[in-house]
Design a protein around this motif. Structure first.
Motif, short mmCIF file in Angstrom:
data_model
loop_
_atom_site.label_atom_id
_atom_site.label_comp_id
_atom_site.label_asym_id
_atom_site.label_seq_id
_atom_site.Cartn_x
_atom_site.Cartn_y
_atom_site.Cartn_z
N ILE A 84 -20.67 122.75 47.67
CA ILE A 84 -20.65 124.02 48.38
C ILE A 84 -20.03 123.90 49.77
O ILE A 84 -19.67 124.91 50.36
CB ILE A 84 -22.07 124.61 48.49
CG1 ILE A 84 -22.99 123.71 49.32
CG2 ILE A 84 -22.66 124.89 47.15
CD1 ILE A 84 -24.30 124.37 49.65
N ALA A 85 -19.89 122.69 50.27
CA ALA A 85 -19.25 122.53 51.58
C ALA A 85 -17.73 122.42 51.44
O ALA A 85 -17.03 122.32 52.42
CB ALA A 85 -19.79 121.28 52.28
N GLY A 86 -17.23 122.43 50.18
CA GLY A 86 -15.80 122.38 49.96
C GLY A 86 -15.23 120.99 49.89
O GLY A 86 -14.02 120.80 49.81
N LYS A 87 -16.08 119.96 49.91
CA LYS A 87 -15.59 118.59 49.83
C LYS A 87 -15.44 118.19 48.38
O LYS A 87 -16.24 118.56 47.53
CB LYS A 87 -16.55 117.65 50.55
CG LYS A 87 -16.73 117.94 52.03
CD LYS A 87 -17.68 116.93 52.66
CE LYS A 87 -17.81 117.17 54.15
NZ LYS A 87 -18.46 118.44 54.46
N SER A 88 -14.41 117.39 48.07
CA SER A 88 -14.21 116.95 46.69
C SER A 88 -15.30 115.98 46.29
O SER A 88 -15.78 115.19 47.10
CB SER A 88 -12.83 116.30 46.54
OG SER A 88 -12.72 115.16 47.37
N ARG A 89 -15.70 116.05 45.02
CA ARG A 89 -16.73 115.17 44.49
C ARG A 89 -16.13 114.21 43.49
O ARG A 89 -15.19 114.55 42.75
CB ARG A 89 -17.81 116.01 43.77
CG ARG A 89 -18.71 116.82 44.67
CD ARG A 89 -19.95 116.06 45.10
NE ARG A 89 -20.80 115.72 43.98
CZ ARG A 89 -21.66 116.55 43.40
NH1 ARG A 89 -21.76 117.80 43.83
NH2 ARG A 89 -22.41 116.16 42.40
N HIS A 90 -16.67 113.01 43.43
CA HIS A 90 -16.31 112.05 42.40
C HIS A 90 -16.55 112.69 41.04
O HIS A 90 -17.61 113.24 40.77
CB HIS A 90 -17.18 110.80 42.57
CG HIS A 90 -17.13 109.87 41.41
ND1 HIS A 90 -18.28 109.42 40.78
CD2 HIS A 90 -16.10 109.29 40.76
CE1 HIS A 90 -17.95 108.61 39.80
NE2 HIS A 90 -16.64 108.52 39.77
N GLN A 91 -15.54 112.64 40.19
CA GLN A 91 -15.62 113.29 38.89
C GLN A 91 -16.57 112.55 37.96
O GLN A 91 -16.34 111.39 37.61
CB GLN A 91 -14.24 113.38 38.26
CG GLN A 91 -13.29 114.32 39.01
CD GLN A 91 -13.72 115.76 38.90
OE1 GLN A 91 -13.55 116.38 37.87
NE2 GLN A 91 -14.26 116.29 39.98
N THR A 92 -17.63 113.22 37.55
CA THR A 92 -18.57 112.63 36.59
C THR A 92 -18.86 113.64 35.50
O THR A 92 -18.62 114.83 35.64
CB THR A 92 -19.90 112.24 37.26
OG1 THR A 92 -20.54 113.41 37.78
CG2 THR A 92 -19.69 111.24 38.39
N THR A 93 -19.38 113.14 34.39
CA THR A 93 -19.84 114.02 33.34
C THR A 93 -21.13 114.70 33.80
O THR A 93 -21.69 114.36 34.83
CB THR A 93 -20.12 113.22 32.06
OG1 THR A 93 -21.06 112.18 32.36
CG2 THR A 93 -18.86 112.59 31.50
N THR A 94 -21.57 115.67 33.03
CA THR A 94 -22.80 116.38 33.36
C THR A 94 -23.89 116.00 32.37
O THR A 94 -23.66 116.04 31.16
CB THR A 94 -22.59 117.90 33.33
OG1 THR A 94 -21.63 118.25 34.34
CG2 THR A 94 -23.89 118.64 33.63
N VAL A 95 -25.04 115.61 32.89
CA VAL A 95 -26.19 115.24 32.07
C VAL A 95 -27.29 116.25 32.29
O VAL A 95 -27.63 116.58 33.43
CB VAL A 95 -26.68 113.82 32.42
CG1 VAL A 95 -27.96 113.49 31.65
CG2 VAL A 95 -25.60 112.79 32.11
N ASP A 96 -27.85 116.75 31.20
CA ASP A 96 -28.94 117.72 31.27
C ASP A 96 -30.27 116.98 31.17
O ASP A 96 -30.54 116.32 30.17
CB ASP A 96 -28.82 118.73 30.13
CG ASP A 96 -29.79 119.90 30.25
OD1 ASP A 96 -30.98 119.65 30.54
OD2 ASP A 96 -29.38 121.04 30.05
N VAL A 97 -31.09 117.10 32.21
CA VAL A 97 -32.41 116.47 32.22
C VAL A 97 -33.46 117.57 32.24
O VAL A 97 -33.80 118.12 33.29
CB VAL A 97 -32.59 115.54 33.44
CG1 VAL A 97 -33.97 114.87 33.40
CG2 VAL A 97 -31.49 114.49 33.49
N GLY A 98 -33.93 117.94 31.08
CA GLY A 98 -34.96 118.96 30.99
C GLY A 98 -34.57 120.29 31.62
O GLY A 98 -35.40 120.99 32.18
N VAL A 151 -32.38 120.61 34.13
CA VAL A 151 -31.75 120.33 35.42
C VAL A 151 -30.47 119.55 35.15
O VAL A 151 -30.51 118.48 34.55
CB VAL A 151 -32.67 119.52 36.35
CG1 VAL A 151 -31.94 119.12 37.63
CG2 VAL A 151 -33.91 120.33 36.68
N LYS A 152 -29.35 120.07 35.58
CA LYS A 152 -28.05 119.45 35.29
C LYS A 152 -27.62 118.56 36.44
O LYS A 152 -27.65 118.98 37.61
CB LYS A 152 -27.01 120.52 34.98
CG LYS A 152 -27.28 121.24 33.65
CD LYS A 152 -26.22 122.28 33.36
CE LYS A 152 -26.36 122.82 31.93
NZ LYS A 152 -27.68 123.38 31.65
#
Length: 412
Positions: free
Chosen positions: A5-19, A21-22
């Motif tokens: 949300i601050a506009g900074k690029s993030r290291h690209q990772t897959t998304t894991v769903d934990v109950g 919560v992603k």
């Protein structure tokens, strides 16, 4: 490219769903914590989980180390259901997790995720079998896992193999570099083993925890280069009080600024009687101070100097902070975006009016020798002047009125 949300690029990772919560690069960075109760005490453990969840922990981990602890998990989850606490609960397994998950299938079913430590899941020939037992059960029950390597329980067989190979080089690398490589290799090789067994790529989270700031930074930079699994950040055994807070912040802030990290924990050693929730507040304040997430209104306050010999501005700053924390559980259910509210409590005329104008609501208290009045600024404009014994309660009332008028009501 993914952005927080601050506009900074993030290291690209897959998304894991934990109950529900992603965790992953397209998601907000998730705050988590861990109980320190005896898990076999279902009442105490459920109470602390709920306390951590109320404080803002979005995932909570519990130790599952004995048959009594494993047997207590369904009761813990039932108690949380009765409290309407829906936070996902993670089981932390060491040494005997393969056996406990087999013997207590309802425990395996009710947990949202399993944490596996490759360094002590098993030894010798039993290591692969016991690791595969846990991952096999995770596949059967459709649970994600965190493969959590720790400096203090590193796979000694892997470390010895890497040290031997390094020793044969014409120019060997430093021993600490080999230790870091062993951490990374342990996590990635274990993840590959789990996938070879049939675990989906998007069911795996990785962590490699150490207790030294610079080592943690180097390890996670390497992980980010070599995998796209979501990364759980935390400085293990960070310590007590200011030492633990400073060390954790020093390490995690560097990595988060570089876009590395998808979920974090601040591993503080609590003082006797200290609330476990304090580590959740530190994690939230770290993310909010960096502009990565917003959890609760932030209060800007001056430190005081010779121009502020009265302690009234300190008391007011504390009153405002406490008031916001007390009201926030109700506010966040009633008003959309209230967590972005900014407040300022300043102690004299030097920076007081300027800082107050920058906040949504700010007050500039009189310093030593100044006129005993306190201008209040709302949305950058002077809106009121407070004075007298009721100044504190009057300012809190203005804050409440601003929240009601500024933020749209959340429809039920």
């Amino acid at each position: 490219m993914s952005f927080d949300i601050a506009g900074k690029s993030r290291h690209q990772t897959t998304t894991v769903d934990v109950g529900g919560v992603k965790i992953g690069s397209a998601q907000p960075i998730v705050v988590q914590s861990m109980t320190n109760t005896d898990t076999a005490d279902a009442r105490a453990t459920a109470t602390q989980i709920a306390e951590l969840a109320r404080a803002g922990s979005e995932l909570v981990r519990i130790t599952v180390d004995t048959e009594a602890a494993a047997a207590a998990v369904p009761g813990i989850m039932d108690r949380l259901d009765m409290m309407s606490c829906e936070v996902p609960v993670i089981g932390d397994f060491h040494y005997n997790g393969h056996r406990l998950l087999q013997q207590f299938p309802e425990c395996a079913q009710r947990l949202a995720k399993y944490r596996i430590n490759p360094g002590n899941v098993g030894f010798g020939k039993k290591r692969d079998d016991q690791f595969s037992t846990i991952t096999g059960l995770a596949i059967e029950y459709d649970k994600p896992v965190r493969i959590g390597v720790n400096w203090g329980s590193l796979d000694q067989k892997l470390l010895a193999r890497l040290m031997d190979a390094n020793g044969k080089l014409s120019t060997p690398a430093p021993a600490d570099a080999i230790m870091r490589e062993a951490l990374v290799r342990s996590a990635l090789e274990s993840a590959a083993q789990a996938e070879a067994q049939g675990m989906a790529h998007d069911k795996i989270v990785i962590s490699c925890k150490v207790s030294a700031v610079q080592d943690l930074i180097l390890v996670y930079r390497e992980l980010a280069q070599r995998c796209d699994y979501p990364l759980h950040l935390g400085l293990t055994e960070a310590g007590m009080g200011s030492k633990g807070i400073v060390a954790s912040t020093a390490a995690l802030a560097v990595l988060l600024q570089e876009g590395i990290g998808d979920t974090i924990r601040i591993s503080l050693t609590p003082a006797p009687g200290q609330s476990r929730s304090d580590e959740v507040l530190v994690a939230q304040e770290l993310l909010q101070s960096m502009g990565l997430r917003a959890f609760t209104p932030m209060v800007t306050a001056c430190p005081g100097c010779g121009r502020t010999t009265s302690t009234f501005f300190q008391s007011l700053a504390l009153d405002v902070t406490n008031h916001v924390r007390e009201q926030m559980p109700a506010w966040k259910l009633r008003y959309a975006g209230v967590e972005n509210l900014s407040l300022a409590v300043m102690g004299c005329i030097v920076n007081g009016p300027g800082e107050s104008r920058q906040a949504d609501i700010g007050i500039s208290l009189p310093g030593t020798g100044e006129s005993p009045v306190a201008p209040v600024f709302i949305d950058g404009k002077k809106a009121a002047t407070l004075r007298g014994e009721d100044l504190s309660s009057d300012f809190l009332t203005l804050i409440d009125e601003y929240v009601q008028q500024k933020y749209p009501a959340i429809s039920e």
